[in-house]
Design an enzyme around this catalytic site. Structure first.
Site: not given
Ligand code: ADE
Ligand code: ZN
Length: 331
Positions: A8, A194
């Site tokens: 990721h 997240e």
């Molecule tokens: N694009 C880059 N980093 C990201 C993240 N942590 N969450 C969502 N989109 C992203």
């Molecule tokens: Zn990401």
């Protein structure tokens, strides 16, 4: 050297001062500031309040990847740099729709990134990101079309993702989009859990996500924990990113080891190492010092990454072998 796998990381989040200078020079772009100023522009401020603010740091790196040569060279440089850090396999993600400011089509952007992939010494694949937002539905459809068109089992585009502001544009909004991806046979991961909670993860799992980007807020719901275990859905965990975006407030309770011990296939990744000012080794050392992550657990995490990778069984066997050689001290 230790060996790592990073499943990721965002291409526009891996740009260091050195890579920025090289890309600028290649394209005749002026960067009229010293290295200290450039570093401050490229990295997230200490007082970053949330993911929405974090996502504002990508303007400068993206501005250096708007041409065929800029994008191609970015993938090559980033890949070579990761190989030098001990990464034996990576999945580099990027959103083709964010590389069209100077007239590239999304397809030209994908071709440029594929060319760069062919030039780097890193063993890697690409994931195409659709973007959360309003009014970009057609762009996301085009990204899906390209993911389907260029999809391979290894050595190119291997999956689709959904990135961007999860707190502003809920995962549920993308149900139809991922139904199409499913129908086309394009495997996908989704940033979920997240900046939003358990319901976002539930939606991603309902859509058929093979993996979850972050997924850290799964700890809010035991049922979801059982579901990812049952389905073997891996979590792409990224601790420094989670601290900086405040996805997790109490880092001493970061659930990497607790989820691993509960049988969840967790992996450890960087997300945006350039923006965060870290690298993959830092994330391992961070978890060792913060949580007491030990070698046995690290090996389990790396094996989870191999199993969860969007690649062929042959490549997975090879990666397992490379990891085992390291464990036996033959590297
Ligand atoms: N694009 C880059 N980093 C990201 C993240 N942590 N969450 C969502 N989109 C992203
Ligand atoms: Zn990401």
């Amino acid at each position: 050297m230790n060996k790592y796998i990073d499943l990721h990381l965002h291409l526009d989040g891996v740009v260091t001062v050195g890579i920025a200078r090289a890309l600028a020079e290649l394209q005749g772009i002026e960067l009229p500031m010293d290295d200290g100023q450039l570093e401050r522009l490229l990295t997230v401020p200490e007082d970053c309040s949330d993911l929405n603010e974090f996502l504002k740091c990508f303007g400068l790196p993206l501005s250096l990847m708007q041409t065929h040569e800029g994008l191609c060279e970015a993938v090559r440089l980033v890949g070579d740099s990761m190989a030098e850090q001990g990464i034996i396999y990576a999945e580099i993600r990027f959103a083709p729709q964010l590389h069209t400011d100077k007239g590239l089509t999304q397809e030209a952007a994908v071709r440029a990134a594929l060319e760069g992939l062919g030039r780097t010494k890193l063993k890697a694949n690409l994931i195409l990101c659709a973007m959360r937002g309003d009014g970009n539905e057609d762009k996301n459809e085009e990204t899906l079309r390209l993911a389907q068109k260029y999809l391979v089992k290894d050595g190119g585009v291997v999956a689709l993702d959904l990135a961007g502001a999860e707190g502003l544009f809920p995962t549920e909004k993308y149900r139809e989009f991922f139904a199409k991806a499913q129908a086309c046979g394009v495997p996908f991961t989704i940033h979920a859990g997240e900046a939003d909670g358990a319901q976002s993860i539930r939606a991603a799992l309902e859509f058929g996500a093979a993996r979850l980007g972050h997924g850290v807020r799964i700890i809010e719901d035991d049922e979801l924990i059982e579901l990812v275990k049952e389905r073997g859905v891996a979590l792409e965990m990224c601790p420094t990113s989670n601290r900086q975006t405040h996805a997790v407030e109490n880092m001493s309770a970061y659930p990497l080891i607790s989820l691993l011990e509960r049988g969840v296939p967790v992996t450890l990744n960087t997300d945006d190492p350039g923006i965060e000012g870290i690298d993959i080794a830092h994330e391992y050392r961070y978890m060792e010092s913060l949580l007491g992550l030990d070698e046995v657990q690290e090996r389990a995490i790396l094996k989870n990454a191999v199993k969860a990778a969007f690649t062929t069984d042959e490549v997975k066997v090879q990666l397992m072998r490379e990891l085992c050689n390291e464990n036996m001290g033959e590297a």
